[in-house]
Design a protein around this motif. Structure first.
Motif, PDB file in Angstrom:
ATOM      1  N   GLN A  42       0.825  -1.200   0.000  1.00 53.38           N
ATOM      2  CA  GLN A  42       0.000   0.000   0.000  1.00 53.38           C
ATOM      3  C   GLN A  42       0.863   1.255   0.000  1.00 53.38           C
ATOM      4  OE1 GLN A  42      -0.332  -2.649   1.952  1.00 53.38           O
ATOM      5  NE2 GLN A  42      -2.489  -3.237   2.194  1.00 53.38           N
ATOM      6  N   GLU A  43       1.939   1.219   0.801  1.00 56.69           N
ATOM      7  CA  GLU A  43       2.836   2.376   0.856  1.00 56.69           C
ATOM      8  C   GLU A  43       3.535   2.587  -0.489  1.00 56.69           C
ATOM      9  OE1 GLU A  43       4.384   2.561   5.462  1.00 56.69           O
ATOM     10  OE2 GLU A  43       5.242   1.037   4.139  1.00 56.69           O
ATOM     11  N   LEU A  44       3.956   1.505  -1.115  1.00 59.41           N
ATOM     12  CA  LEU A  44       4.615   1.607  -2.419  1.00 59.41           C
ATOM     13  C   LEU A  44       3.678   2.165  -3.473  1.00 59.41           C
ATOM     14  CD1 LEU A  44       6.554  -1.773  -2.355  1.00 59.41           C
ATOM     15  CD2 LEU A  44       7.599   0.497  -2.440  1.00 59.41           C
ATOM     16  N   THR A  45       2.428   1.719  -3.421  1.00 58.63           N
ATOM     17  CA  THR A  45       1.447   2.217  -4.390  1.00 58.63           C
ATOM     18  C   THR A  45       1.226   3.710  -4.207  1.00 58.63           C
ATOM     19  OG1 THR A  45       0.319   0.083  -4.519  1.00 58.63           O
ATOM     20  CG2 THR A  45      -0.941   2.014  -5.180  1.00 58.63           C
ATOM     21  N   LYS A  46       1.087   4.151  -2.958  1.00 62.11           N
ATOM     22  CA  LYS A  46       0.902   5.582  -2.700  1.00 62.11           C
ATOM     23  C   LYS A  46       2.115   6.377  -3.162  1.00 62.11           C
ATOM     24  CE  LYS A  46      -0.240   8.940   0.914  1.00 62.11           C
ATOM     25  NZ  LYS A  46       0.789   9.899   0.451  1.00 62.11           N
ATOM     26  N   LEU A  47       3.305   5.831  -2.911  1.00 57.92           N
ATOM     27  CA  LEU A  47       4.527   6.510  -3.330  1.00 57.92           C
ATOM     28  C   LEU A  47       4.574   6.639  -4.848  1.00 57.92           C
ATOM     29  CD1 LEU A  47       7.016   7.682  -1.876  1.00 57.92           C
ATOM     30  CD2 LEU A  47       8.171   5.508  -2.286  1.00 57.92           C
ATOM     31  N   ALA A  48       4.158   5.586  -5.553  1.00 60.38           N
ATOM     32  CA  ALA A  48       4.136   5.634  -7.012  1.00 60.38           C
ATOM     33  C   ALA A  48       3.126   6.665  -7.504  1.00 60.38           C
ATOM     34  CB  ALA A  48       3.805   4.252  -7.575  1.00 60.38           C
ATOM     35  N   LYS A  49       1.954   6.715  -6.868  1.00 55.09           N
ATOM     36  CA  LYS A  49       0.950   7.709  -7.251  1.00 55.09           C
ATOM     37  C   LYS A  49       1.456   9.127  -7.025  1.00 55.09           C
ATOM     38  CE  LYS A  49      -3.279   4.988  -6.691  1.00 55.09           C
ATOM     39  NZ  LYS A  49      -4.552   4.851  -5.937  1.00 55.09           N
ATOM     40  N   ASP A  50       2.340   9.280  -6.043  1.00 57.69           N
ATOM     41  CA  ASP A  50       2.935  10.596  -5.770  1.00 57.69           C
ATOM     42  C   ASP A  50       4.074  10.926  -6.731  1.00 57.69           C
ATOM     43  OD1 ASP A  50       1.163  10.959  -3.693  1.00 57.69           O
ATOM     44  OD2 ASP A  50       2.581  10.350  -2.125  1.00 57.69           O
ATOM     45  N   GLY A  51       4.422   9.956  -7.594  1.00 60.41           N
ATOM     46  CA  GLY A  51       5.390  10.229  -8.653  1.00 60.41           C
ATOM     47  C   GLY A  51       6.814   9.777  -8.405  1.00 60.41           C
ATOM     48  N   ASP A  52       7.072   9.017  -7.333  1.00 55.76           N
ATOM     49  CA  ASP A  52       8.439   8.553  -7.091  1.00 55.76           C
ATOM     50  C   ASP A  52       8.888   7.651  -8.246  1.00 55.76           C
ATOM     51  OD1 ASP A  52      10.769   8.080  -5.124  1.00 55.76           O
ATOM     52  OD2 ASP A  52      10.151   6.051  -5.705  1.00 55.76           O
ATOM     53  N   PRO A  53       9.989   7.975  -8.929  1.00 59.13           N
ATOM     54  CA  PRO A  53      10.363   7.240 -10.150  1.00 59.13           C
ATOM     55  C   PRO A  53      10.601   5.748  -9.921  1.00 59.13           C
ATOM     56  CG  PRO A  53      11.561   9.314 -10.020  1.00 59.13           C
ATOM     57  CD  PRO A  53      10.869   9.137  -8.697  1.00 59.13           C
ATOM     58  N   LEU A  54      11.288   5.382  -8.834  1.00 57.26           N
ATOM     59  CA  LEU A  54      11.573   3.967  -8.617  1.00 57.26           C
ATOM     60  C   LEU A  54      10.299   3.203  -8.262  1.00 57.26           C
ATOM     61  CD1 LEU A  54      13.530   1.645  -8.515  1.00 57.26           C
ATOM     62  CD2 LEU A  54      14.094   2.268  -6.151  1.00 57.26           C
ATOM     63  N   ALA A  55       9.427   3.799  -7.460  1.00 59.09           N
ATOM     64  CA  ALA A  55       8.165   3.145  -7.129  1.00 59.09           C
ATOM     65  C   ALA A  55       7.331   2.926  -8.392  1.00 59.09           C
ATOM     66  CB  ALA A  55       7.386   3.967  -6.105  1.00 59.09           C
ATOM     67  N   VAL A  56       7.310   3.919  -9.264  1.00 59.19           N
ATOM     68  CA  VAL A  56       6.593   3.773 -10.542  1.00 59.19           C
ATOM     69  C   VAL A  56       7.194   2.637 -11.355  1.00 59.19           C
ATOM     70  CG1 VAL A  56       6.104   4.885 -12.757  1.00 59.19           C
ATOM     71  CG2 VAL A  56       5.824   6.176 -10.632  1.00 59.19           C
ATOM     72  N   GLU A  57       8.527   2.576 -11.387  1.00 55.47           N
ATOM     73  CA  GLU A  57       9.213   1.514 -12.131  1.00 55.47           C
ATOM     74  C   GLU A  57       8.851   0.136 -11.586  1.00 55.47           C
ATOM     75  OE1 GLU A  57      13.764  -0.028 -12.295  1.00 55.47           O
ATOM     76  OE2 GLU A  57      13.469   2.084 -12.864  1.00 55.47           O
ATOM     77  N   LEU A  58       8.799   0.007 -10.268  1.00 52.94           N
ATOM     78  CA  LEU A  58       8.468  -1.274  -9.657  1.00 52.94           C
ATOM     79  C   LEU A  58       7.024  -1.678  -9.965  1.00 52.94           C
ATOM     80  CD1 LEU A  58      10.227  -0.822  -6.192  1.00 52.94           C
ATOM     81  CD2 LEU A  58      10.910  -2.395  -8.012  1.00 52.94           C
ATOM     82  N   LEU A  59       6.096  -0.727  -9.924  1.00 53.50           N
ATOM     83  CA  LEU A  59       4.698  -1.017 -10.268  1.00 53.50           C
ATOM     84  C   LEU A  59       4.573  -1.391 -11.739  1.00 53.50           C
ATOM     85  CD1 LEU A  59       2.018  -0.830  -8.541  1.00 53.50           C
ATOM     86  CD2 LEU A  59       4.009   0.169  -7.447  1.00 53.50           C
ATOM     87  N   THR A  60       5.356  -0.726 -12.585  1.00 56.65           N
ATOM     88  CA  THR A  60       5.334  -1.038 -14.016  1.00 56.65           C
ATOM     89  C   THR A  60       5.855  -2.448 -14.278  1.00 56.65           C
ATOM     90  OG1 THR A  60       5.644   1.293 -14.602  1.00 56.65           O
ATOM     91  CG2 THR A  60       6.195  -0.322 -16.283  1.00 56.65           C
ATOM     92  N   GLU A  61       6.915  -2.808 -13.567  1.00 57.85           N
ATOM     93  CA  GLU A  61       7.469  -4.159 -13.705  1.00 57.85           C
ATOM     94  C   GLU A  61       6.472  -5.208 -13.215  1.00 57.85           C
ATOM     95  OE1 GLU A  61      10.686  -7.073 -14.368  1.00 57.85           O
ATOM     96  OE2 GLU A  61       9.986  -5.167 -15.210  1.00 57.85           O
ATOM     97  N   LEU A  62       5.790  -4.916 -12.127  1.00 59.11           N
ATOM     98  CA  LEU A  62       4.759  -5.820 -11.644  1.00 59.11           C
ATOM     99  C   LEU A  62       3.677  -6.009 -12.701  1.00 59.11           C
ATOM    100  CD1 LEU A  62       3.427  -7.385  -9.238  1.00 59.11           C
ATOM    101  CD2 LEU A  62       2.271  -5.230  -8.680  1.00 59.11           C
ATOM    102  N   GLY A  63       3.229  -4.918 -13.299  1.00 57.47           N
ATOM    103  CA  GLY A  63       2.219  -5.009 -14.345  1.00 57.47           C
ATOM    104  C   GLY A  63       2.681  -5.829 -15.533  1.00 57.47           C
ATOM    105  N   ARG A  64       3.971  -5.703 -15.847  1.00 58.76           N
ATOM    106  CA  ARG A  64       4.498  -6.496 -16.975  1.00 58.76           C
ATOM    107  C   ARG A  64       4.357  -7.985 -16.706  1.00 58.76           C
ATOM    108  NH1 ARG A  64       8.980  -9.190 -18.403  1.00 58.76           N
ATOM    109  NH2 ARG A  64      10.142  -8.663 -16.506  1.00 58.76           N
ATOM    110  N   TRP A  65       4.699  -8.405 -15.497  1.00 63.78           N
ATOM    111  CA  TRP A  65       4.571  -9.828 -15.168  1.00 63.78           C
ATOM    112  C   TRP A  65       3.109 -10.273 -15.208  1.00 63.78           C
ATOM    113  CZ3 TRP A  65       8.234 -13.142 -15.552  1.00 63.78           C
ATOM    114  CH2 TRP A  65       9.551 -12.806 -15.258  1.00 63.78           C
ATOM    115  N   ILE A  66       2.228  -9.438 -14.661  1.00 66.81           N
ATOM    116  CA  ILE A  66       0.806  -9.791 -14.681  1.00 66.81           C
ATOM    117  C   ILE A  66       0.325  -9.936 -16.118  1.00 66.81           C
ATOM    118  CG2 ILE A  66      -1.526  -9.016 -14.090  1.00 66.81           C
ATOM    119  CD1 ILE A  66      -0.241  -7.508 -11.697  1.00 66.81           C
ATOM    120  N   GLY A  67       0.735  -9.015 -16.981  1.00 66.52           N
ATOM    121  CA  GLY A  67       0.317  -9.050 -18.379  1.00 66.52           C
ATOM    122  C   GLY A  67       0.850 -10.242 -19.135  1.00 66.52           C
ATOM    123  N   GLU A  68       2.104 -10.610 -18.874  1.00 63.75           N
ATOM    124  CA  GLU A  68       2.674 -11.783 -19.546  1.00 63.75           C
ATOM    125  C   GLU A  68       1.914 -13.046 -19.146  1.00 63.75           C
ATOM    126  OE1 GLU A  68       6.846 -12.420 -19.573  1.00 63.75           O
ATOM    127  OE2 GLU A  68       7.350 -10.305 -19.897  1.00 63.75           O
ATOM    128  N   GLY A  69       1.615 -13.182 -17.857  1.00 64.41           N
ATOM    129  CA  GLY A  69       0.854 -14.336 -17.419  1.00 64.41           C
ATOM    130  C   GLY A  69      -0.548 -14.347 -18.000  1.00 64.41           C
TER     131      GLY A  69
END
Length: 316
Positions: A217-244
């Protein structure tokens, strides 16, 4: 109005709702899950009694994490509760004197989304991918919940996507949920902090500076606030979900794929990369109709709504 009770049994709490035939929760109650598993049927019966009062319900649907037998009464195995071949439905029914249907929690959520949520505009096929601590799934095929030959279909989190990959709690390596779940997101973030990634300052500050206390939850909020690394981690998570999801679509060919669970709170931060990876890895994409990928809409109530409706439309 035909009313039914939906119950969601989790490792930490039991939530229940009185649900109308249109999927509305008219009243809800919850209590902590007893540490003694043998006390759970009594706790469920107590919640049902508190909900019904003067109301008449046609039945009770129970969603539980684990393998539910084809009899829709028995929990063969649960990962977070000490159940092995537990006759849960019979035990609850003996206390409440109402018909009881037991269903896997992700299956119940899939039915809820199909009937009243993200799949409400389709009358055919839906795949729900629930992304939380692990990955769960539910399949609706030709308007019917698909349970498989033994009642334990759609354990998609344990589809192997990386040969000889990360060890999973199921005993196998490279399972989908080791890469595309909330736990995977948190693990990767903690590793960035421990490896002293120079971009991980904001993430390192989460959890009071203790990496072991970082949450999704904290990582998601950080990504929504624009933190570049948090956004990158959420994007990578989405990539795995999409591949599956692309692998699953190749097998199941659903018309709708809904992404639910806690990670869905990230919204487009995750969904955009899910769609991109899905389209990249879907075989022969230019020559086939493509599933609609969308966020689930019922949130944490999907399991309660779906379980109640199953008790109404698919009684044992």
């Amino acid at each position: 109005m035909t009313l039914a009770i939906g119950v969601d049994i989790g490792g930490t709490k039991i939530a229940a709702g009185l649900v109308s035939e249109t999927g509305q929760i008219l009243d809800s109650v919850e209590e902590p899950t007893p540490e003694d598993a043998s006390a759970i049927p009594v706790a469920v019966a107590d919640l049902v009694e508190r909900l019904t009062g003067e109301q008449d319900a046609v039945g009770i649907g129970i969603g539980a994490a684990g393998f539910v037998g084809e009899d829709r009464q028995t929990v063969r195995f649960a990962p977070n509760i000490d159940w092995r071949e537990e006759p849960l439905g019979q035990r609850v029914q003996s206390l409440v004197k109402l018909p009881v249907v037991v269903e896997n929690d992700a299956n119940a959520a899939a039915w809820g989304e199909f009937s009243f949520g993200a799949g409400e505009d389709t009358d055919d096929d839906l795949l729900l991918i629930t992304v939380g601590t692990g990955i769960g799934g539910g399949i609706v095929h030709h308007g019917q919940l698909y349970r498989g030959g033994f009642g334990v279909a759609a354990e998609i989190g344990h589809m192997r996507i990386v040969p000889d990959g990360i060890l999973c709690g199921c005993g196998q390596r490279g399972c989908y949920e080791q890469y595309g779940s909330g736990s995977a997101l948190v693990r990767d973030a903690r590793e960035r902090v421990l490896n002293e990634d120079p971009r991980a300052g904001a993430i390192a500050a989460l959890g009071g500076g203790d990496p072991s206390r970082i949450t999704g939850q904290e990582l998601t909020k950080l990504a929504k606030d624009g933190d570049p690394l948090a956004v990158e981690l959420l994007t990578e998570l989405g990539r795995w979900i999409g591949e599956g999801a692309a692998v699953l679509a190749t097998i199941l060919d659903p018309s709708v794929i809904a992404i639910g669970g806690g990670v869905a709170a990230a919204g487009d931060l995750v969904l955009a990369s899910v769609v991109e990876a899905f389209e990249t890895h879907l075989p022969a994409r230019a020559h086939r109709p493509q599933a609609s990928l969308r966020l689930a809409t019922l949130g944490n109530e999907a399991g309660i709504i779906g379980a109640a409706d199953l008790a109404r439309v698919e009684p044992v």
